[in-house]
Write an enzyme that holds these catalytic residues in place. Structure first.
Site, PDB file in Angstrom:
ATOM      1  N   CYS A   7       0.864  -1.186   0.000  1.00 25.93           N
ATOM      2  CA  CYS A   7       0.000   0.000   0.000  1.00 25.93           C
ATOM      3  C   CYS A   7       0.898   1.233   0.000  1.00 25.93           C
ATOM      4  CB  CYS A   7      -0.989  -0.021   1.164  1.00 25.93           C
ATOM      5  SG  CYS A   7      -0.246   0.001   2.807  1.00 25.93           S
ATOM      6  N   ARG A  13      -3.365  -0.565   5.424  1.00 23.61           N
ATOM      7  CA  ARG A  13      -3.993  -1.651   4.657  1.00 23.61           C
ATOM      8  C   ARG A  13      -3.091  -2.866   4.480  1.00 23.61           C
ATOM      9  NH1 ARG A  13      -5.239   2.114  -0.266  1.00 23.61           N
ATOM     10  NH2 ARG A  13      -3.225   2.834   0.516  1.00 23.61           N
ATOM     11  N   ASP A 107      -8.592   3.868   1.990  1.00 26.53           N
ATOM     12  CA  ASP A 107      -7.470   4.039   2.908  1.00 26.53           C
ATOM     13  C   ASP A 107      -7.942   4.552   4.276  1.00 26.53           C
ATOM     14  OD1 ASP A 107      -5.108   4.570   4.170  1.00 26.53           O
ATOM     15  OD2 ASP A 107      -4.148   5.357   2.370  1.00 26.53           O
TER      16      ASP A 107
HETATM   17  P1  4NP Z   1      -1.746   2.872   4.041  1.00 27.80           P
HETATM   18  O1  4NP Z   1      -2.323   4.265   4.581  1.00 27.80           O
HETATM   19  O2  4NP Z   1      -1.225   3.131   2.647  1.00 27.80           O
HETATM   20  O3  4NP Z   1      -2.941   1.962   4.030  1.00 27.80           O
HETATM   21  O4  4NP Z   1      -0.672   2.465   5.006  1.00 27.80           O
HETATM   22  C1  4NP Z   1      -1.577   5.449   4.574  1.00 27.80           C
HETATM   23  C2  4NP Z   1      -0.688   5.708   5.581  1.00 27.80           C
HETATM   24  C3  4NP Z   1       0.025   6.889   5.587  1.00 27.80           C
HETATM   25  C4  4NP Z   1      -0.143   7.812   4.579  1.00 27.80           C
HETATM   26  C5  4NP Z   1      -1.025   7.538   3.556  1.00 27.80           C
HETATM   27  C6  4NP Z   1      -1.740   6.361   3.551  1.00 27.80           C
HETATM   28  N1  4NP Z   1       0.563   9.029   4.592  1.00 27.80           N
HETATM   29  O5  4NP Z   1       0.321   9.876   3.712  1.00 27.80           O
HETATM   30  O6  4NP Z   1       1.427   9.243   5.462  1.00 27.80           O
END
Ligand code: 4NP
Length: 133
Positions: A7, A13, A107
């Site tokens: 992800c 995720r 997300d």
């Molecule tokens: P993930 O969620 O891709 O499901 O781990 C996110 C975690 C952090 C960020 C974006 C999405 N971020 O921009 O820091």
């Protein structure tokens, strides 16, 4: 089979996907990683830890890492949570990258509350079952 879940941050995720897959498909090898580096070394987000725990899965000891060119060719399946992750993987040279589902996994990082976490869990679990069963 060796499967890498990917992800953006590797804190919401894909670590949840890794935890579910490790629990239900013990005969395979799993890891997860993020296309971004912001959260490297951090444990999964609390929303993902809490929904996993509710389902009897402990993901609290996982640590975020960034996906690397060293991962190219090292996995039978490289599985993206959304279409942006997939495009980023393809641009890095992951020819065999694929989506977990035919739709993006939303997300949780951007949610206002925890209400959708059961739905996210079921989406990810369903995708893993179709991928591996
Ligand atoms: P993930 O969620 O891709 O499901 O781990 C996110 C975690 C952090 C960020 C974006 C999405 N971020 O921009 O820091």
């Amino acid at each position: 089979m060796r499967v890498l879940f990917v992800c953006l941050g590797n804190i919401c995720r894909s670590p949840l996907a890794e935890g579910i897959a490790r629990t239900y498909y013990k005969e395979h090898i799993f890891d997860s990683a993020g296309t971004g580096a912001w959260h490297v070394g951090q444990p999964p987000c609390m929303r993902s830890q809490i929904i996993a725990k509710k389902k009897g899965i402990d993901i609290s000891t996982l640590k975020a890492r960034q996906v690397s060119v060293d991962d190219i060719g090292a996995w039978d399946k490289v599985v993206a949570m959304d279409s942006k992750n997939l495009a980023d993987l393809k641009a890095m040279g992951f020819e065999n990258a694929q989506m977990l589902l035919d739709t993006d996994v939303p997300d949780p990082y951007y949610f206002d509350n925890d209400e959708k976490m059961d739905e996210i869990y079921e989406m990810i679990k369903g995708g893993i079952d179709r991928l591996l069963a």
